[in-house]
Design an enzyme around this catalytic site. Structure first.
Site, mmCIF file in Angstrom:
data_model
loop_
_atom_site.group_PDB
_atom_site.id
_atom_site.type_symbol
_atom_site.label_atom_id
_atom_site.label_comp_id
_atom_site.label_asym_id
_atom_site.label_seq_id
_atom_site.Cartn_x
_atom_site.Cartn_y
_atom_site.Cartn_z
ATOM 1 C CG ASP A 290 -2.144 0.919 0.987
ATOM 2 O OD1 ASP A 290 -2.090 1.767 0.064
ATOM 3 O OD2 ASP A 290 -3.142 0.807 1.727
HETATM 4 C C1 BGC Z 1 -5.038 3.311 0.102
HETATM 5 C C2 BGC Z 1 -5.069 2.299 -1.020
HETATM 6 C C3 BGC Z 1 -4.919 3.023 -2.338
HETATM 7 C C4 BGC Z 1 -3.631 3.825 -2.334
HETATM 8 C C5 BGC Z 1 -3.383 4.590 -3.614
HETATM 9 C C6 BGC Z 1 -3.828 4.213 0.025
HETATM 10 O O1 BGC Z 1 -3.936 5.253 0.945
HETATM 11 O O2 BGC Z 1 -5.058 2.641 1.348
HETATM 12 O O3 BGC Z 1 -6.273 1.579 -0.972
HETATM 13 O O4 BGC Z 1 -4.947 2.109 -3.393
HETATM 14 O O5 BGC Z 1 -3.692 4.758 -1.271
HETATM 15 O O6 BGC Z 1 -4.265 5.636 -3.756
#
Ligand code: BGC
Length: 746
Positions: A290
């Site tokens: 993530d």
């Molecule tokens: C989120 C993810 C997301 C990523 C990119 C993170 O803060 O938890 O689900 O895909 O950001 O935007």
């Protein structure tokens, strides 16, 4: 990070305009894409070879630098103001340049939980689907596949070859701000729904992803919380959902989460990544972190992380140094690269790359509406108040929820851009992190269309007395109650925000014909439930939501959805009345949830194995609405249960005994032998069945070994316990029509 991102998104439209001029010209884009076509002579072009062989053939020609290039992204790009945006990035959440000389295309990743995110940056349209929790309420695997197809189709049309949707953390914490992105509290239902969704994405030759692995079950302190859980509980709850979905969809990616599990960050957790995901689930794709969830180089690489996102703090130069120092074997880096390349071949993004075209908004809206119709749960219908009969209605009061202009959507990285902009802030550009966005699907218009002779009036619901006055002078009152939920914050309580409980109570006191339509991200409490005639849970219903709601209210569509989560009566009835990390006295996060500098804390979820409805059974507590509950405008009768021990199936008759066609979701629950020490039933199978009035069907449901086993920690494997299994079949977890038993495991 949350603060940084909200600031970023405020500036994003300005930044992108500038970036577009500096870096992004059609010529560079087409040059990139032209170079991405491999020479015909390349051995890996042979489509009869396996994806693994094709990946190995490419790797034989790769330089070391090219290998290291694939194992990290290129930074925050358009997500964060001031971050450079690579010329060939498609303006999604992530970008990894390909290797044109070998015909390996760039990977352009887009957030796409409920529709493609940030389409507005390039002036594109993206369909807003109903939330994933709504999809789970359909219990319909075809709808789940269609959901993924819509995402894949639109990603492809916009030039993306990877989705980073596929959210599936279990609703263990009903306050979780991201529950709307997930598929409910049951691992077998969630696993099947998200497995089909990811398969649908990949059917469009767009790489799918399943996230957030694992136990990112709350947003409070998500960057520091340490989830403490025993192995059996892990395997039989969230990890079972991941196991089912991953084995079904074979997604290209699995995104590891921000939190720690039993002391190790999820993105450097050997047990989660190497032992469970890669060995036990036989996952052949790659693990991407993530965004900024990578915390180390050596530990993460050796524990099974394959790609750092979005930048290269740990998997850039530091990884090269670690390999040179012998701390990470080069074979491990080769494995990372192999996993990425083989997934590109397996899903077809090399053989059949995205082709840009205009997204079809009409087809998207039809699909979204169809899924919404199957997803809206009729929770209460006293005195058969619904369906409404248009001819009998002279006046309809519509109250609250901006139902005169639109429907609510969920926020955070799942936010989709509304066509024409947010209808409650028409002047605004890109969505602002943390601010609710309403889409132009207008309940008031849709209702007026189905009751053309009635006087339909709107009251914003900000003053309960004014709303009550309108309700009193109308034949019926329909209150639209909303709860905005978004990534990075949990709901402070199950109560509807903004005094809406008082609003509904005032309207219900004024009108005996009050119907509540809920647009929420998860369960809410309903202190007014005894005083209203009807309640619909419409979740965030998507771009076809208004029409779907109206069709259900007026009976053009017979409701068929079932709850994928339990609704508690009050917060006090939950296993965790306040989210771990929240100070119950102030109702605020103990630590600032937006920064990595905060102190960590443990989350020990007291329900253990008994997530959701199982916990209510163990505690002998009645939920407000049970898992699996949902009403129809017709009635169904179950009879003639036969248990077929030899082929491990149950068979019964299901009859529509009413006057309307409708779909029933027939559910099979099983209680394991006492030696399991699981004193609760679990969902083991279900079937959605469409029946004409008076029609009967023989329904057969499997007794699936994988869904009836326990995880034996000592043996480190699943085990079907010998003994007697109790069977309960009916239309909800608390509405059983047939009971039986079967001996298994002997
Ligand atoms: C989120 C993810 C997301 C990523 C990119 C993170 O803060 O938890 O689900 O895909 O950001 O935007």
């Amino acid at each position: 990070m949350q603060q940084a991102r909200s600031r970023a998104l405020e500036f994003v439209s300005v930044a992108v305009a500038a970036i577009t001029v500096i870096f992004f010209t059609p010529a560079t884009v087409y040059a990139q894409r032209a170079a991405a076509i491999p020479p015909n002579s390349a051995a890996w072009n042979d489509k009869t070879l396996s994806p693994d062989t094709r990946a190995d053939l490419v790797m034989q020609k790769m330089s070391i630098d090219e290998k290291f290039q694939l194992v990290h992204g290129t930074g925050w790009g358009v997500l964060r103001a001031g971050s450079p945006v690579p010329a060939a990035s498609n303006h999604g959440a992530g970008y990894m340049p390909g290797i044109p000389r070998l015909g390996i295309p760039d990977i352009n990743l887009a957030d796409s939980a409920v529709g493609v995110r940030m389409a507005a940056l390039d002036g594109h349209y993206a369909t807003l689907l109903p939330s994933v929790i709504a999809l789970a309420s359909t219990w319909d695997l075809d709808a789940a596949h269609l959901y993924g197809e819509v995402l894949g189709r639109e990603l492809r049309a916009m030039g993306f070859n990877m989705s980073i949707g596929g959210g599936m953390d279990l609703t263990r914490e009903p306050h979780n701000g991201r529950n709307f992105e997930y598929a409910g509290e049951d691992p077998i239902l969630a696993g099947n729904i998200v497995g089909q969704l990811a398969s649908g994405v990949q059917s469009q030759h767009v790489m799918g992803d399943i996230k957030h692995y694992a136990f990112n079950d709350q947003e409070t302190g998500r960057n520091v919380v340490n989830v403490v859980m025993d192995k059996r509980t892990m395997r039989e709850t969230d990890l079972l959902a991941f196991e089912i979905a991953i084995k079904m969809a074979k997604p290209a990616g699995v995104m590891c989460s921000y939190n720690k599990v039993n002391g190790d960050w999820a993105c450097e957790n050997d047990y989660l990544l190497n032992q469970v995901l890669k060995k036990d689930f036989d996952f052949k794709g790659w693990v991407l972190s993530d965004w900024e969830a990578t915390h180390s180089t050596v530990k993460a690489a050796n524990a099974g992380l394959d790609q750092e996102m979005p930048g290269e703090d740990f998997f850039g130069v530091k990884l090269q140094q670690a390999v040179a120092a012998g701390q990470v074997p080069m074979a491990r880096v080769d494995d990372m690269v192999h996993r990425i390349l083989r997934s590109m071949f397996a899903v077809g993004v090399i053989d059949d790359p995205p082709v840009r075209r205009v997204v079809d908004p009409f087809r998207g809206r039809d699909d979204a509406r169809h899924i919404a119709e199957e997803s809206i749960v009729l929770l209460k219908n006293a005195n058969a108040q619904l369906p409404l009969k248009a001819a009998a209605l002279h006046s309809i009061a519509i109250i609250g929820g901006h139902a005169d202009v639109g429907v609510l959507s969920g926020g955070g990285s799942a936010q989709v851009d509304a066509p024409g902009g947010n209808v409650i802030h028409p002047e605004q550009g890109s969505p602002i992190w943390g601010k609710p966005v309403y889409f132009p699907s207008v309940p008031m218009k849709a209702i007026q269309k189905l009751a053309p002779a009635a006087k339909v009036s709107f009251d914003p619901g900000t003053d309960p007395q004014a709303a009550a006055t309108l309700a009193k002078s109308s034949d019926i009152a329909i209150v639209f109650a909303t709860q905005f939920m978004a990534e990075s914050v949990d709901a402070p309580s199950l109560s509807l925000p903004d005094n809406q409980d008082a609003l509904i109570s005032a309207v219900a006191a004024a009108s005996p014909h009050t119907i509540v339509v809920l647009e929420t991200g998860g369960p809410v409490s309903m202190p007014w439930i005894a005083n209203v005639s009807g309640v619909l849970a419409a979740w965030y219903p998507g771009i076809g939501g208004a029409e779907a709601i109206a069709d259900i209210l007026f009976g053009n569509v017979n409701p068929s959805a079932r709850l994928p989560i339990s609704f508690a009566r009050t917060d006090a009835d939950l296993p965790q009345p306040t989210v771990p990390g929240i100070d119950p006295k102030t109702n605020k996060a103990v630590e600032d949830a937006s920064t990595l500098k905060q102190k960590g804390f443990d989350a020990v979820y007291s329900e253990g194995l008994a997530v959701g409805y199982k916990w209510y059974e163990v505690k002998h507590r009645e939920p407000l609405f049970a898992f699996g509950h949902g009403l129809s405008y017709t009635n169904f009768q179950y009879s003639d249960l036969k248990v077929n021990q030899a082929d491990r199936t149950v068979e019964f008759q299901l009859k529509n005994t009413g006057n309307l066609a409708g779909a029933e979701v027939a559910q099979l629950y099983v209680t394991l032998p006492a030696s399991s020490e699981e004193p609760f039933q679990r969902l083991a199978a279900w079937k959605r069945v469409q029946l004409a009035p008076g029609e009967s069907q023989t329904i057969t449901l499997p007794l699936n070994r994988a869904y009836l086993s326990i995880f034996d920690v000592a043996a480190d494997q699943w085990k079907l316990l010998p003994g007697e299994y109790k069977l309960a079949i009916g239309g909800a977890s608390n509405d059983v029509s047939l009971k039986g038993k079967v001996k298994l495991g002997e």
